[in-house]
Design a protein around this motif. Sequence first.
Motif, short mmCIF file in Angstrom:
data_model
loop_
_atom_site.label_atom_id
_atom_site.label_comp_id
_atom_site.label_asym_id
_atom_site.label_seq_id
_atom_site.Cartn_x
_atom_site.Cartn_y
_atom_site.Cartn_z
N GLY A 81 2.34 2.22 -0.94
CA GLY A 81 1.74 1.03 -0.34
C GLY A 81 1.76 -0.20 -1.22
N ARG A 82 2.69 -0.24 -2.19
CA ARG A 82 2.81 -1.38 -3.08
C ARG A 82 4.02 -2.23 -2.70
NH1 ARG A 82 4.59 -0.02 -7.57
NH2 ARG A 82 4.90 2.25 -7.37
N PRO A 83 3.98 -3.54 -3.01
CA PRO A 83 5.15 -4.38 -2.72
C PRO A 83 6.32 -4.02 -3.64
CG PRO A 83 3.48 -5.63 -3.93
CD PRO A 83 2.85 -4.32 -3.58
N ILE A 84 7.53 -4.31 -3.20
CA ILE A 84 8.72 -4.06 -4.02
C ILE A 84 9.25 -5.40 -4.54
CG2 ILE A 84 9.29 -1.94 -2.79
CD1 ILE A 84 11.48 -3.44 -1.31
N ALA A 89 14.66 5.18 6.97
CA ALA A 89 14.59 6.57 6.50
C ALA A 89 13.16 7.00 6.20
CB ALA A 89 15.46 6.75 5.26
N LEU A 90 12.35 6.06 5.71
CA LEU A 90 10.95 6.36 5.38
C LEU A 90 10.03 6.27 6.58
CD1 LEU A 90 10.61 4.39 2.01
CD2 LEU A 90 10.50 6.88 2.27
N GLY A 91 10.45 5.50 7.59
CA GLY A 91 9.57 5.23 8.72
C GLY A 91 8.43 4.31 8.34
N MET A 92 8.68 3.44 7.36
CA MET A 92 7.66 2.52 6.86
C MET A 92 8.31 1.18 6.53
SD MET A 92 5.71 5.09 4.18
CE MET A 92 4.41 3.91 3.76
N LYS A 93 7.54 0.11 6.65
CA LYS A 93 8.04 -1.22 6.30
C LYS A 93 7.67 -1.54 4.85
CE LYS A 93 9.72 -3.85 8.72
NZ LYS A 93 11.16 -4.10 8.99
N ALA A 94 8.55 -2.29 4.21
CA ALA A 94 8.30 -2.69 2.83
C ALA A 94 7.68 -4.08 2.80
CB ALA A 94 9.61 -2.71 2.06
N GLU A 95 6.77 -4.27 1.85
CA GLU A 95 6.26 -5.61 1.54
C GLU A 95 7.12 -6.15 0.41
OE1 GLU A 95 2.31 -7.79 -0.35
OE2 GLU A 95 2.14 -5.71 0.37
#
Length: 339
Positions: A206-209, A283-289
Amino acid sequence: MSKGPVLLTGSAGFIGFHTARRLLARGETVIGVDNLNSYYDPALKQARLERLQAEPGYIHHTLDLADRPGMTAVFAGHAPRRIVHLGAQAGVRYSLEHPESYVDSNVVGFLTVLEGARAVQAEHLVFASTSSAFGANGALPFSVRQGVAHPMTVYAATKIANEAMAHSYSHLFGFPSTGLRFFTVYGPWGRPDMALFKFTRAILEGRPIDVYGHGEMERDFTYVDDIVDGVIAALDRPAAADPDWDAAMPDPSTSGVAPWRILNLGAGRREQLMRYIAVLEEALGMKAELNLMPVQDGDVARTEADVTETRAALGYAPSTSIEVGVKRFVDWYRDFYGV
């Protein structure tokens, strides 16, 4: 070629581990050398090593490449006439703060390998170079026929030095050597300092990249199995002096006075960094911040390998799309870390 053992340096590293497994799977005896340093999580290196040591054909030496007496003893004890040298201090950004470690490992360490190859009259030395060698070159795709006089980092400079050192030894002592310039390798068991690993970990936590170059960078992302295909194919096809080499117009990738060559190992196509991130999100099924940042010192805007010569010399045919490769990495990551 002989069927004696293969000496593989960097055997507990990312590419070394996959190469060792491929060699073991075809019945080779592999003499692995790795110092298991703490540049990144030693537990990951240990986990790779444990899997290799479970194989009956694997023999390990925990040893620093710059340990001249130690490396001399390994060569004397096993007499390996085929050598795959993948051990090195890796990482572009780390070289900005720790240049001495790159000289110790990549220059002094490579000299011990060359001396060992000389001592056993090697049938072939295959060694890792890097796409970073192309440095400030702007003509895409990067061809091995381009010059590499403008490296942007100490890491790249040490790898260019390796290419030159290998040429001199192949000329003076007659053993064949092949340098392989790797382009942005990724896949299962990858290095934690590489973008895909860092992005995956941050997104799952849950951290930004941190996305450098404001997301506008492009890379020739190359799946590790395609890289290993090239390494093994190179090992099986020793370099030879080029009978058509012209000293008045010298091709920097071949030689008329030494059994030596340089080849690119890449996917042969470049992908936008933002597309790579989108494939990871899928692939993760999640959005990146995203934390968009400027280009870091030593980075280049884009890379792409011209693999024309590699196809001709090795029958090299990289085939793994980033959709397939990134999913395989995510599946491995979830399994290995129990996420």
